[in-house]
Design a protein around this motif. Sequence first.
Motif, PDB file in Angstrom:
ATOM      1  N   TRP A  26     -42.428 -23.441 -15.369  1.00  0.00           N
ATOM      2  CA  TRP A  26     -41.162 -22.780 -15.108  1.00  0.00           C
ATOM      3  C   TRP A  26     -41.345 -21.284 -15.333  1.00  0.00           C
ATOM      4  O   TRP A  26     -42.254 -20.861 -16.045  1.00  0.00           O
ATOM      5  CB  TRP A  26     -40.075 -23.298 -16.056  1.00  0.00           C
ATOM      6  N   GLY A  27     -40.479 -20.532 -14.760  1.00  0.00           N
ATOM      7  CA  GLY A  27     -40.557 -19.088 -14.958  1.00  0.00           C
ATOM      8  C   GLY A  27     -39.963 -18.340 -13.791  1.00  0.00           C
ATOM      9  O   GLY A  27     -39.135 -18.862 -13.044  1.00  0.00           O
ATOM     10  N   GLY A  28     -40.391 -17.113 -13.625  1.00  0.00           N
ATOM     11  CA  GLY A  28     -39.879 -16.301 -12.534  1.00  0.00           C
ATOM     12  C   GLY A  28     -40.445 -14.898 -12.574  1.00  0.00           C
ATOM     13  O   GLY A  28     -41.273 -14.552 -13.429  1.00  0.00           O
ATOM     14  N   ILE A  29     -39.979 -14.097 -11.627  1.00  0.00           N
ATOM     15  CA  ILE A  29     -40.368 -12.689 -11.528  1.00  0.00           C
ATOM     16  C   ILE A  29     -39.100 -11.852 -11.611  1.00  0.00           C
ATOM     17  O   ILE A  29     -38.095 -12.159 -10.965  1.00  0.00           O
ATOM     18  CB  ILE A  29     -41.114 -12.408 -10.207  1.00  0.00           C
ATOM     19  N   TRP A  30     -39.156 -10.800 -12.409  1.00  0.00           N
ATOM     20  CA  TRP A  30     -38.011  -9.926 -12.614  1.00  0.00           C
ATOM     21  C   TRP A  30     -38.391  -8.473 -12.322  1.00  0.00           C
ATOM     22  O   TRP A  30     -39.551  -8.081 -12.486  1.00  0.00           O
ATOM     23  CB  TRP A  30     -37.514 -10.010 -14.060  1.00  0.00           C
ATOM     24  N   PHE A  31     -37.398  -7.692 -11.914  1.00  0.00           N
ATOM     25  CA  PHE A  31     -37.515  -6.243 -11.831  1.00  0.00           C
ATOM     26  C   PHE A  31     -36.774  -5.641 -13.019  1.00  0.00           C
ATOM     27  O   PHE A  31     -35.695  -6.117 -13.396  1.00  0.00           O
ATOM     28  CB  PHE A  31     -36.899  -5.704 -10.537  1.00  0.00           C
ATOM     29  N   ALA A  32     -37.341  -4.583 -13.601  1.00  0.00           N
ATOM     30  CA  ALA A  32     -36.706  -3.889 -14.724  1.00  0.00           C
ATOM     31  C   ALA A  32     -36.830  -2.382 -14.514  1.00  0.00           C
ATOM     32  O   ALA A  32     -37.775  -1.919 -13.872  1.00  0.00           O
ATOM     33  CB  ALA A  32     -37.361  -4.287 -16.045  1.00  0.00           C
ATOM     34  N   PRO A  33     -35.883  -1.600 -15.032  1.00  0.00           N
ATOM     35  CA  PRO A  33     -35.989  -0.136 -14.934  1.00  0.00           C
ATOM     36  C   PRO A  33     -37.283   0.363 -15.565  1.00  0.00           C
ATOM     37  O   PRO A  33     -37.765  -0.193 -16.553  1.00  0.00           O
ATOM     38  CB  PRO A  33     -34.762   0.363 -15.704  1.00  0.00           C
ATOM     39  N   ARG A  34     -37.817   1.408 -14.998  1.00  0.00           N
ATOM     40  CA  ARG A  34     -39.124   1.911 -15.417  1.00  0.00           C
ATOM     41  C   ARG A  34     -39.153   2.323 -16.887  1.00  0.00           C
ATOM     42  O   ARG A  34     -40.191   2.219 -17.548  1.00  0.00           O
ATOM     43  CB  ARG A  34     -39.515   3.102 -14.533  1.00  0.00           C
ATOM     44  N   HIS A  35     -38.023   2.789 -17.431  1.00  0.00           N
ATOM     45  CA  HIS A  35     -38.036   3.279 -18.809  1.00  0.00           C
ATOM     46  C   HIS A  35     -37.954   2.153 -19.837  1.00  0.00           C
ATOM     47  O   HIS A  35     -38.039   2.416 -21.035  1.00  0.00           O
ATOM     48  CB  HIS A  35     -36.882   4.264 -19.032  1.00  0.00           C
ATOM     49  N   TYR A  36     -37.790   0.903 -19.396  1.00  0.00           N
ATOM     50  CA  TYR A  36     -37.741  -0.205 -20.349  1.00  0.00           C
ATOM     51  C   TYR A  36     -39.102  -0.376 -21.021  1.00  0.00           C
ATOM     52  O   TYR A  36     -40.145  -0.226 -20.389  1.00  0.00           O
ATOM     53  CB  TYR A  36     -37.344  -1.495 -19.645  1.00  0.00           C
ATOM     54  N   SER A  37     -39.075  -0.725 -22.302  1.00  0.00           N
ATOM     55  CA  SER A  37     -40.300  -0.850 -23.089  1.00  0.00           C
ATOM     56  C   SER A  37     -40.620  -2.321 -23.347  1.00  0.00           C
ATOM     57  O   SER A  37     -39.719  -3.141 -23.557  1.00  0.00           O
ATOM     58  CB  SER A  37     -40.146  -0.108 -24.424  1.00  0.00           C
ATOM     59  N   PHE A  38     -41.916  -2.632 -23.372  1.00  0.00           N
ATOM     60  CA  PHE A  38     -42.343  -3.995 -23.664  1.00  0.00           C
ATOM     61  C   PHE A  38     -42.282  -4.315 -25.153  1.00  0.00           C
ATOM     62  O   PHE A  38     -42.416  -5.477 -25.532  1.00  0.00           O
ATOM     63  CB  PHE A  38     -43.771  -4.219 -23.154  1.00  0.00           C
ATOM     64  N   VAL A  39     -42.099  -3.323 -25.981  1.00  0.00           N
ATOM     65  CA  VAL A  39     -42.044  -3.559 -27.426  1.00  0.00           C
ATOM     66  C   VAL A  39     -40.688  -3.166 -27.994  1.00  0.00           C
ATOM     67  O   VAL A  39     -40.560  -2.908 -29.188  1.00  0.00           O
ATOM     68  CB  VAL A  39     -43.183  -2.796 -28.140  1.00  0.00           C
ATOM     69  N   ASP A  40     -39.661  -3.128 -27.148  1.00  0.00           N
ATOM     70  CA  ASP A  40     -38.321  -2.809 -27.625  1.00  0.00           C
ATOM     71  C   ASP A  40     -37.788  -3.944 -28.495  1.00  0.00           C
ATOM     72  O   ASP A  40     -37.974  -5.122 -28.186  1.00  0.00           O
ATOM     73  CB  ASP A  40     -37.385  -2.588 -26.433  1.00  0.00           C
ATOM     74  N   GLU A  41     -37.123  -3.589 -29.591  1.00  0.00           N
ATOM     75  CA  GLU A  41     -36.577  -4.586 -30.512  1.00  0.00           C
ATOM     76  C   GLU A  41     -35.068  -4.456 -30.674  1.00  0.00           C
ATOM     77  O   GLU A  41     -34.484  -5.072 -31.557  1.00  0.00           O
ATOM     78  CB  GLU A  41     -37.255  -4.450 -31.883  1.00  0.00           C
ATOM     79  N   THR A  42     -34.418  -3.659 -29.809  1.00  0.00           N
ATOM     80  CA  THR A  42     -32.976  -3.445 -29.953  1.00  0.00           C
ATOM     81  C   THR A  42     -32.152  -4.515 -29.256  1.00  0.00           C
ATOM     82  O   THR A  42     -30.983  -4.714 -29.585  1.00  0.00           O
ATOM     83  CB  THR A  42     -32.591  -2.077 -29.381  1.00  0.00           C
ATOM     84  N   GLY A  43     -32.724  -5.186 -28.267  1.00  0.00           N
ATOM     85  CA  GLY A  43     -31.966  -6.167 -27.501  1.00  0.00           C
ATOM     86  C   GLY A  43     -31.027  -5.550 -26.488  1.00  0.00           C
ATOM     87  O   GLY A  43     -30.179  -6.249 -25.914  1.00  0.00           O
ATOM     88  N   ALA A  44     -31.158  -4.241 -26.232  1.00  0.00           N
ATOM     89  CA  ALA A  44     -30.244  -3.550 -25.315  1.00  0.00           C
ATOM     90  C   ALA A  44     -30.775  -3.475 -23.891  1.00  0.00           C
ATOM     91  O   ALA A  44     -30.080  -2.983 -23.007  1.00  0.00           O
ATOM     92  CB  ALA A  44     -29.970  -2.136 -25.830  1.00  0.00           C
ATOM     93  N   GLN A  45     -31.988  -3.951 -23.645  1.00  0.00           N
ATOM     94  CA  GLN A  45     -32.571  -3.862 -22.303  1.00  0.00           C
ATOM     95  C   GLN A  45     -32.145  -5.092 -21.493  1.00  0.00           C
ATOM     96  O   GLN A  45     -32.868  -6.093 -21.418  1.00  0.00           O
ATOM     97  CB  GLN A  45     -34.099  -3.754 -22.397  1.00  0.00           C
ATOM     98  N   THR A  46     -30.986  -5.001 -20.882  1.00  0.00           N
ATOM     99  CA  THR A  46     -30.414  -6.161 -20.185  1.00  0.00           C
ATOM    100  C   THR A  46     -30.284  -5.956 -18.681  1.00  0.00           C
ATOM    101  O   THR A  46     -29.844  -6.861 -17.979  1.00  0.00           O
ATOM    102  CB  THR A  46     -29.023  -6.468 -20.763  1.00  0.00           C
ATOM    103  N   ASP A  47     -30.667  -4.783 -18.174  1.00  0.00           N
ATOM    104  CA  ASP A  47     -30.518  -4.510 -16.742  1.00  0.00           C
ATOM    105  C   ASP A  47     -31.744  -5.010 -15.979  1.00  0.00           C
ATOM    106  O   ASP A  47     -32.471  -4.253 -15.339  1.00  0.00           O
ATOM    107  CB  ASP A  47     -30.316  -3.006 -16.511  1.00  0.00           C
ATOM    108  N   ASN A  48     -32.002  -6.312 -16.067  1.00  0.00           N
ATOM    109  CA  ASN A  48     -33.133  -6.925 -15.382  1.00  0.00           C
ATOM    110  C   ASN A  48     -32.617  -7.766 -14.210  1.00  0.00           C
ATOM    111  O   ASN A  48     -31.566  -8.408 -14.313  1.00  0.00           O
ATOM    112  CB  ASN A  48     -33.929  -7.820 -16.333  1.00  0.00           C
ATOM    113  N   ARG A  49     -33.370  -7.783 -13.122  1.00  0.00           N
ATOM    114  CA  ARG A  49     -32.945  -8.526 -11.934  1.00  0.00           C
ATOM    115  C   ARG A  49     -34.034  -9.511 -11.533  1.00  0.00           C
ATOM    116  O   ARG A  49     -35.159  -9.118 -11.239  1.00  0.00           O
ATOM    117  CB  ARG A  49     -32.668  -7.553 -10.782  1.00  0.00           C
ATOM    118  N   ARG A  50     -33.698 -10.807 -11.534  1.00  0.00           N
ATOM    119  CA  ARG A  50     -34.673 -11.821 -11.154  1.00  0.00           C
ATOM    120  C   ARG A  50     -34.794 -11.870  -9.638  1.00  0.00           C
ATOM    121  O   ARG A  50     -33.798 -11.894  -8.921  1.00  0.00           O
ATOM    122  CB  ARG A  50     -34.250 -13.192 -11.680  1.00  0.00           C
ATOM    123  N   ILE A  51     -36.033 -11.872  -9.155  1.00  0.00           N
ATOM    124  CA  ILE A  51     -36.250 -11.920  -7.710  1.00  0.00           C
ATOM    125  C   ILE A  51     -36.940 -13.207  -7.278  1.00  0.00           C
ATOM    126  O   ILE A  51     -37.026 -13.486  -6.087  1.00  0.00           O
ATOM    127  CB  ILE A  51     -37.089 -10.709  -7.248  1.00  0.00           C
TER     128      ILE A  51
END
Length: 279
Positions: free
Chosen positions: A237-262
């Motif tokens: 199971w899984g998928g592919i998503w697009f995320a804004p370029r400034h999003y970080s892979f090590v963010d711990e705030t939980g605020a990066q929610t503007d992701n779009r599954r394609i």
Amino acid sequence: MLLRPAALLSAQQPSAADQLSQLLGPVVEAAVLRALAAERAVQPQCAADAGQRALVRLEERLDQLGREVAELQGALAAGRAAGTERSGDGEDGGQQPPETPPEEQSESGPACKRQPLPLAADSSPHEPPERRACARSCLQLRNQGGPQHDGVYWFTGMPVPVLCDFSHDGGGWTLLLTAISKHGWDPFSVRARNKNSPSLTENYSILEYGNVIRNLTEGGRFAYRIEAKAEQGRQRWGGIWFAPRHYSFVDETGAQTDNRRILLIHTPVIRAGGHLHPT
């Protein structure tokens, strides 16, 4: 009877000093006025003389600068002539030899490979090879064309080797994390674990380099892929998503929610892991 004091009587008669002051007052006043008029006439002349002297000094400085510029132009022309003479001394009539491809240059050390092959699987943990891939990421290697093979590569500028997937979803994916078991993971190991041994069958992570790989290409968004495999059977199971370029892979705030599954994945497969694909 009226009394008139003697002091009052004497005050009515002007003294010799008063009489002299009355006589000389107009003369002194006229002399002062003439002196002031003469001073006013002299001041403009002094100012004019000072301005003339400044103008002369400025003209002299301009002449000096003109001579210096002429000398510099002469030296520059002589240098160009000497350079032209030197460039024509060779047997090829002054033409420089063409630059050799990067993989053939050796003066600055081992060169990179334009068409690299994956590192040997049995060489894990991998050490830096003598010649790295000229590309800087899996996506760049895919975009430059030529034969491409899934496997581990060590790219120019990358501090660690990476596993590239060219066979699925357009290719050019970089493996960032593989979690085979839940043991041994903590806030530190999730960022980097067995980072010199990229694998789909062992616990592995280079999340701390995810932002570096993301920034290797242009674009306002990047794509990432997440897959999960059942412990029993071959379902994934899984998928592919697009995320804004400034999003970080090590963010711990939980605020990066503007992701779009394609793309949604739900098919039999034997692979697992998290992949990054800058768009």
